[in-house]
Enzyme design. Structure first.
Site, PDB file in Angstrom:
ATOM      1  CG  HIS A   1      -1.993  -1.002   1.215  1.00  0.00           C
ATOM      2  ND1 HIS A   1      -3.257  -0.792   0.738  1.00  0.00           N
ATOM      3  CD2 HIS A   1      -1.953  -2.283   1.629  1.00  0.00           C
ATOM      4  CE1 HIS A   1      -3.966  -1.904   0.873  1.00  0.00           C
ATOM      5  NE2 HIS A   1      -3.194  -2.827   1.406  1.00  0.00           N
TER       6      HIS A   1
ATOM      7  CE  LYS B   1      -6.289  13.878   0.270  1.00  0.00           C
ATOM      8  NZ  LYS B   1      -6.212  12.768  -0.640  1.00  0.00           N
ATOM      9  NE  ARG B   2      -3.582  10.151  10.148  1.00  0.00           N
ATOM     10  CZ  ARG B   2      -3.256   9.262  11.084  1.00  0.00           C
ATOM     11  NH1 ARG B   2      -4.079   8.254  11.359  1.00  0.00           N
ATOM     12  NH2 ARG B   2      -2.162   9.381  11.774  1.00  0.00           N
TER      13      ARG B   2
ATOM     14  CE  LYS C   1      -2.239  10.855   3.135  1.00  0.00           C
ATOM     15  NZ  LYS C   1      -2.953   9.969   2.192  1.00  0.00           N
TER      16      LYS C   1
ATOM     17  CB  THR D   1     -10.044   4.971  -0.971  1.00  0.00           C
ATOM     18  OG1 THR D   1      -9.524   5.347   0.314  1.00  0.00           O
ATOM     19  CG2 THR D   1      -9.346   3.725  -1.445  1.00  0.00           C
TER      20      THR D   1
ATOM     21  CE  LYS E   1     -13.891   6.014   1.003  1.00  0.00           C
ATOM     22  NZ  LYS E   1     -13.011   6.070   2.191  1.00  0.00           N
TER      23      LYS E   1
HETATM   24  C1  26W Z   1       3.883   0.851  10.202  1.00  0.00           C
HETATM   25  C2  26W Z   1       3.419   2.237   9.932  1.00  0.00           C
HETATM   26  C3  26W Z   1       2.455   2.238   8.797  1.00  0.00           C
HETATM   27  C4  26W Z   1       1.093   2.203   9.087  1.00  0.00           C
HETATM   28  C5  26W Z   1       0.196   2.186   8.043  1.00  0.00           C
HETATM   29  C6  26W Z   1       2.894   2.257   7.504  1.00  0.00           C
HETATM   30  C7  26W Z   1       1.983   2.232   6.474  1.00  0.00           C
HETATM   31  C8  26W Z   1       0.635   2.188   6.742  1.00  0.00           C
HETATM   32  C9  26W Z   1      -0.370   2.128   5.634  1.00  0.00           C
HETATM   33  C10 26W Z   1       0.102   1.244   4.527  1.00  0.00           C
HETATM   34  C11 26W Z   1      -0.706   3.507   5.186  1.00  0.00           C
HETATM   35  C12 26W Z   1      -1.908   3.552   4.301  1.00  0.00           C
HETATM   36  O1  26W Z   1      -3.024   3.560   4.795  1.00  0.00           O
HETATM   37  N1  26W Z   1      -1.696   3.600   2.989  1.00  0.00           N
HETATM   38  C13 26W Z   1      -2.799   3.947   2.099  1.00  0.00           C
HETATM   39  O2  26W Z   1      -3.443   2.786   1.657  1.00  0.00           O
HETATM   40  C14 26W Z   1      -4.598   3.122   0.897  1.00  0.00           C
HETATM   41  C15 26W Z   1      -5.338   1.851   0.587  1.00  0.00           C
HETATM   42  O3  26W Z   1      -4.647   1.091  -0.348  1.00  0.00           O
HETATM   43  C16 26W Z   1      -4.214   3.908  -0.338  1.00  0.00           C
HETATM   44  O4  26W Z   1      -5.389   4.293  -0.992  1.00  0.00           O
HETATM   45  C17 26W Z   1      -3.407   5.144   0.047  1.00  0.00           C
HETATM   46  O5  26W Z   1      -2.940   5.784  -1.099  1.00  0.00           O
HETATM   47  C18 26W Z   1      -2.247   4.744   0.931  1.00  0.00           C
HETATM   48  O6  26W Z   1      -1.588   5.898   1.414  1.00  0.00           O
END
Ligand code: 26W
Length: 823
Positions: free
Chosen positions: A364, A555-556, A561, A663, A667
């Site tokens: 992701h 978004k976060r 971003k 995503t 929406k």
């Molecule tokens: C370990 C720390 C950590 C925690 C969460 C690293 C990475 C993440 C996730 C992978 C972050 C995340 O939510 N990524 C998002 O995933 C979405 C679903 O596929 C994508 O639409 C977003 O672009 C992506 O930033």
């Protein structure tokens, strides 16, 4: 014959009303005169739950009888959002319940709003898992979602003096009517200690793991009902507790405190969600969480498999497809190997074959700081047996690589499961790649970049393992539930098949030239904007004009971003008005929402900047309602449901190549907002679908970003050569937004002027020009509405139903099974 509806299953209005009254009495222990709104909510929720359980029993029975293949979605996060409204939609009883509730003198919307959302995720990845659970059930695919029942989910955000303040999320404090506690469904999970070799009764070399701690995982199940079907899958979340037996030694020596303390330490594992996304911290407790839920889940699958008559683990992969939602559950590769080798006495080769056939891995993110790695020291202390297994996987894997390419030491070092460039680390993405038969990215561009960058060596080794699975979102929650006005307008024209087959929205194209239809379309948007305006006034005190262009970025908060690029545009307009007080501009309301990781200083400073600019702009009489800036506190799923339907413009402005998919972009577009965006993530495909003339594109492309980086990017030159940009930056530096404090935003400005890793300055002018086009386009309301309709009509591809169908066909080999209701 006389048909009498059962109070626990009947769907008639009178039955529903009676069932609610009954639950109020026998579950909440209240009668209407003294019941709180929450009591009524609980009574209704239990009424709905009874109806889900009926379907769940039929589903489980059919799955066992038909020996189905089950999709197991392993995810450290499930950002489910409130359940009541969604379950009413999927049960197709929203109208009946609405009437039953009204007859009881209550308001259905108020009851739905009572529910505290389970915020068991950070953002995109967790919400994707929730959309996928909805689509799996709606497509009648047998599935289990496995994760952690965090006692405290993502923090609640408050804004004080413009800064983010984190408040503990106590989502369980009033009880959770949707989960079923299953104390009998429990597994032991070992931690720490050491391993010992021994020879088994057949003379085989085996290994025993003697842990120094054991925790117990207890299942909590939430039923997940599909849309207008009977399929009811499970979300199974694990809570950590101390096993009774493990305290005894402490009690024997009279160490009462020590015994209780062991309980406390064990229960910490599922206590709180780590609030970081896209940034690893390398904390031991986080690895404990990951291993804890993955071990419980795999043990549970194995039990389910062996409970079926005549089954052996040799065919495990024929009954279970296990998907790794990023690397957070990637330890599952080593854990399944351990279970097969050590607990079920398989030989290495067969265990490895089963493991590879079982797992799929979804990546992701490309951000280097988000790629998980664990220091060997920490890893070996917590999971000594898994470290041995990983070394052995690595030894065999690298031997195989050397056969192909014996001289490329660099490549071998990059493929290795162990990073040995400095301190030694286990690389979880490498483990996930080696242990899976399928690897995928989450948008076409993202998958291409994965193949060219972070997973390049793996792609060269196994091109056939790679595929793209563009993300999608569920139209049930993100249109039907959150935008009832739009839903009924669409259905009045094309029927309601689109809710299950989103591509059917194409039929709307034939109404684009119908001015009456366009008028209705605009009216619905305006109503949604009025609702949001009311909410904003209630929460922030800011009064906004519903007729203005609602320009929204939710978004976060993250530098990649680029919420601060949006701020640069706001200040640019502000300067223009200051220079020319009578300037005619398209009135806009800029709305932001999102949480910053508590330790992410720059992100928190961006929130402070937004609020500081809002304070000045909103109070300036010179602006005269041509612009307003709002930061909506505590952005979450519930708030998203209010925001997307009210948007005119969707901000998707990440630096090209950095947003894996996004995503929220889908929406917004589904609810008739137009997008201003870069060629990043799924924006590329959204633009392709809706038509380039219906999408506001700006900024560098990925290749241009890379090229500029290599040739040496100098943000100063943009600052010096663009007077408009210079004025914006200088105004922030002047302290005008910080009560004269010229130091407050210095770190942000220094970063932009001296490094600008996300190339805001390079994209600034292009963004400003594009926003000017947006403003012009909005002045032609008729044409804007045409574009809005076409966005919705052509967004069908981004239903999570389409994504899930692709996963089922290409990765899981999972088939649907229609569930009949039993009597
Ligand atoms: C370990 C720390 C950590 C925690 C969460 C690293 C990475 C993440 C996730 C992978 C972050 C995340 O939510 N990524 C998002 O995933 C979405 C679903 O596929 C994508 O639409 C977003 O672009 C992506 O930033």
């Amino acid at each position: 014959t006389l048909q009498i509806e059962d109070d626990r299953t009947g769907l008639g209005i009178e039955t529903l009303r009676r069932a609610m009254a009954d639950n109020l009495f026998y579950i909440q222990g209240k009668y209407p005169e003294i019941a709180t709104k929450n009591d009524f909510y609980m009574a209704l929720a239990y009424t709905v739950r009874d109806r889900l359980l009926k379907r769940w029993i039929s589903t489980t029975r059919s799955y066992v009888k038909n020996d189905v293949k089950v999709v197991c979605y392993l995810s450290a996060e499930f950002l489910m959002g409130p359940q009541l409204g969604n379950n009413l939609i999927n049960l197709d009883i929203y109208e009946q319940v609405h009437k039953a509730v009204t007859e009881s003198g209550l308001n259905i919307e108020e009851l739905i709003e009572q529910e505290e959302e389970p915020g068991l995720g950070n953002g995109g990845l967790g919400r994707l898992a929730a959309c996928y659970m909805d689509s799996l059930a709606s497509l009648e695919i047998p599935a289990i979602g496995y994760g952690i029942r965090y006692e405290f989910g993502i923090f609640d955000q408050e804004i004080r003096d413009g800064w983010q303040v984190e408040i503990t999320d106590k989502w369980l404090q009033w009880g959770n009517p949707w989960e079923i506690h299953r104390p009998e469904l429990a597994y032991e999970v070992k931690l720490g200690g050491h391993t010992e070799p021994y020879t088994d009764q057949y003379g085989n070399y085996r290994v025993r793991w003697i842990p120094d701690q054991v925790v117990k995982g207890i299942a909590y199940d939430t039923p997940i009902l599909g849309y207008k079907v009977n399929t009811t899958n499970i979300l199974r979340l694990w809570k950590a507790e101390a096993p009774e037996s493990f305290d005894f030694q402490s009690f024997n020596v009279g160490d009462y405190y020590g015994a209780v303390n062991k309980k406390v330490v064990s229960e910490n594992i599922s206590k709180v969600l780590y609030p970081n996304d896209e940034q690893v911290q390398g904390k031991q407790l986080r690895l404990e969480q990951q291993y804890f839920f993955v071990s419980c889940s795999l043990q549970n699958m194995i039990r389910i498999h062996l409970d079926r008559p005549g089954k052996s683990l040799a065919t495990f992969h024929e009954n279970f497809a296990v998907q790794l939602n990023d690397t957070h559950p990637a330890i599952g590769v080593a854990e399944l190997m351990r279970l097969l080798l050590d607990e079920h006495q398989f030989a290495w080769e067969q265990a490895w074959d089963i493991t590879q056939k079982t797992f799929g891995y979804t990546n992701h993110t490309l951000l280097p700081e988000a790629l998980e790695k664990w220091s060997i020291n920490l890893f070996g202390k917590l999971l000594p047996r898994h470290l041995e297994i990983i070394y052995e996987i690595n030894r065999r894997f690298l031997d195989q690589v050397r056969l192909q390419d014996p001289y490329d030491q660099g490549k071998i070092a990059r493929l290795s499961l162990i990073d040995e460039t400095g301190d030694r680390y286990v690389r979880m993405a490498n483990l996930a790649c080696v242990g899976s038969h399928a690897i995928n990215g989450v948008a076409a561009l993202h998958t291409e970049l994965l193949k060219q960058t972070v997973l390049r060596d793996f792609y060269q080794l196994w091109p056939e393992k790679f595929s793209n699975k563009t993300n999608g979102v569920t139209p049930r929650r993100w249109i039907v539930l959150s935008n009832p006005g739009l839903t009924s307008l669409i259905s009045s024209k094309i029927g309601d098949n689109w809710i299950k087959h989103l591509e059917d929205l194409r039929q709307l194209e034939s109404f684009v030239e119908d001015s009456n239809f366009r008028q209705q379309w605009r009216q619905i948007k305006l109503e949604n904007k009025r609702n949001l305006a009311k909410y904003i006034q209630k929460k922030t005190g800011i009064v906004i004009n519903p007729e203005s262009l609602f320009d929204i970025q939710v978004k976060r908060i993250h530098e990649y971003k680029r919420q601060h690029l949006n701020v640069l545009h706001i200040i640019t307009l502000y300067n223009r008005i200051k220079h020319n007080p009578d300037l005619e501009i398209t009135p806009r309301t800029f709305i932001f929402g999102g949480k910053a990781a508590p330790g992410y200083y720059m992100a928190k400073l961006i929130i402070k900047l937004i609020n500081s600019v809002a304070e000045v702009v909103n109070a300036d009489p010179c602006v005269r309602d041509r612009m307003k800036v709002v930061f909506l506190p505590d952005y979450n799923v519930t708030l998203g449901q209010r925001v997307y339907p009210a948007a005119d413009l969707s901000e998707q402005i990440s630096t090209a190549g950095l947003e894996a998919s996004g995503t929220g972009n889908m929406k917004f577009s589904m609810n008739g907002a137009l997008t201003i965006g870069t060629l990043d993530g799924a924006n590329v495909e959204i633009r392709q679908e809706v038509g380039e003339e219906n999408f506001f594109l700006f900024g560098l492309r990925t290749e241009e970003v890379y090229a500029l980086k290599t040739q040496g990017y100098n943000p100063w030159s943009y600052y010096n050569s663009n007077p408009q940009l210079k004025e914006v930056i200088d105004l922030i530096a002047s302290g005008i937004f910080s009560h004269g404090d010229t130091g407050l935003f210095r770190p942000l400005l220094d970063s932009l002027l001296h490094h600008d890793p996300f190339m805001l300055l390079a994209d600034y002018q292009s963004y400003i020009d594009c926003q000017e086009q947006v403003s012009q386009a909005y002045r032609n309301q008729d044409n804007w509405t045409r574009m809005s309709i076409l966005n919705v009509a052509r967004i069908g591809k981004f239903s999570s139903d389409r994504s899930i169908q692709e996963y089922c066909q290409d990765i899981w080999q999972a088939k649907s099974l229609t569930i009949e209701l039993e009597e």
